[in-house]
Scaffold this active site. Structure first.
Site, PDB file in Angstrom:
ATOM      1  CG  ASP A  42      -1.871  -0.924   1.227  1.00 37.39           C
ATOM      2  OD1 ASP A  42      -2.137  -2.079   0.397  1.00 37.39           O
ATOM      3  OD2 ASP A  42      -2.013  -1.272   2.737  1.00 37.39           O
ATOM      4  CE1 TYR A  86       3.883  -6.141   4.517  1.00 34.35           C
ATOM      5  CE2 TYR A  86       3.292  -8.576   3.551  1.00 34.35           C
ATOM      6  CZ  TYR A  86       3.753  -7.154   3.502  1.00 34.35           C
ATOM      7  OH  TYR A  86       3.121  -7.126   2.500  1.00 34.35           O
TER       8      TYR A  86
END
Length: 241
Positions: free
Chosen positions: A52, A110
């Site tokens: 993103d 992540y």
């Protein structure tokens, strides 16, 4: 034909994500422009995942195919002399022609960082979500275990035509506090769009006391999760081959 692989690192603050978009600065777009200068032809780069706008990456693997054979050290030097300061190449190597960074990687880790404090530190501010609330780390840690294993993550994601399978196997989901910063670690082979940020948002709001474990169970059963953590706190920490 040669299949080149790159280990990249980039700061997402000034990028509109990985994937090329018209009239927007993206990681893929900047990288392909640099490669076209080096190879004197237009090349298409495949990334290990989409990110993103605002999301960072310490490790990101991409590959591209070209007809020219360039010495790998020269290619690394050339790219790092062209690329902007918020992006760099750590390693270059060759893979077999059937290797695809999107499908061949075995996992991605992540880390979402949240800083529950009124203190503003400009050296870490771009890489975390600072919130003026205390968080119950123990409650967040217990709730994180609910995400382990294979679940339908439709309620945590935005599904598109390219990604129709909502089931994801989470190998690791944990919460730990380090030097005042809370790290949410999530590892899987693949992720859905917005999935990591919404899991992080869910755990953060639970830590605030605005959600409980029953809410998490309901989200995993299909109730829509409305909480999305800010992009700047998320970093693709490691990619596993």
């Amino acid at each position: 034909m040669f299949n080149y692989c790159l280990l990249l690192s980039f700061l997402g603050s000034n990028f509109h994500g990985w994937q090329i978009q018209p009239n927007l600065r993206t990681v893929q777009g900047v990288l392909e422009d640099a490669l076209s200068l080096v190879f004197k032809e237009e090349l298409r780069v495949i990334g290990c995942c989409r990110t993103d706008a605002g999301v960072h990456a310490k490790e990101y693997i991409a590959n591209f195919k070209a007809s020219r054979c360039l010495p790998l050290p020269n290619l690394l030097k050339a790219l790092n002399s062209i690329l902007p300061e918020d992006m760099g190449v750590k390693k270059v190597w060759l893979e077999s022609l059937d290797f695809s960074s999107r499908y061949s990687v075995k996992g991605k880790l992540y880390i979402y960082r949240v800083f529950p404090s009124h203190i503003r530190d400009p050296f870490i501010e771009p890489f975390l979500w600072r919130i003026p609330y205390s968080l119950n780390v123990d409650a967040m840690s217990r709730a994180s275990e609910l995400f382990l294993g294979t679940h339908d993550f439709s309620a945590f994601a935005k599904l598109d035509e390219e990604e129709k399978n909502p089931f994801v196997d989470i190998e690791e989901c944990s919460v730990e506090k380090k030097d005042g910063i809370i790290e949410i670690r999530i590892k899987a082979k693949r992720f859905l769009r917005y999935m990591v940020r919404r899991i992080a948002g869910c755990l953060i709001y639970l830590g605030m006391g605005k959600l409980n474990t029953d809410d998490v169970r309901e989200f995993l059963s299909g109730r829509r999760c409305p909480y999305t953590a800010k992009a700047k706190g998320l970093t693709l920490e490691r990619v596993f081959l």
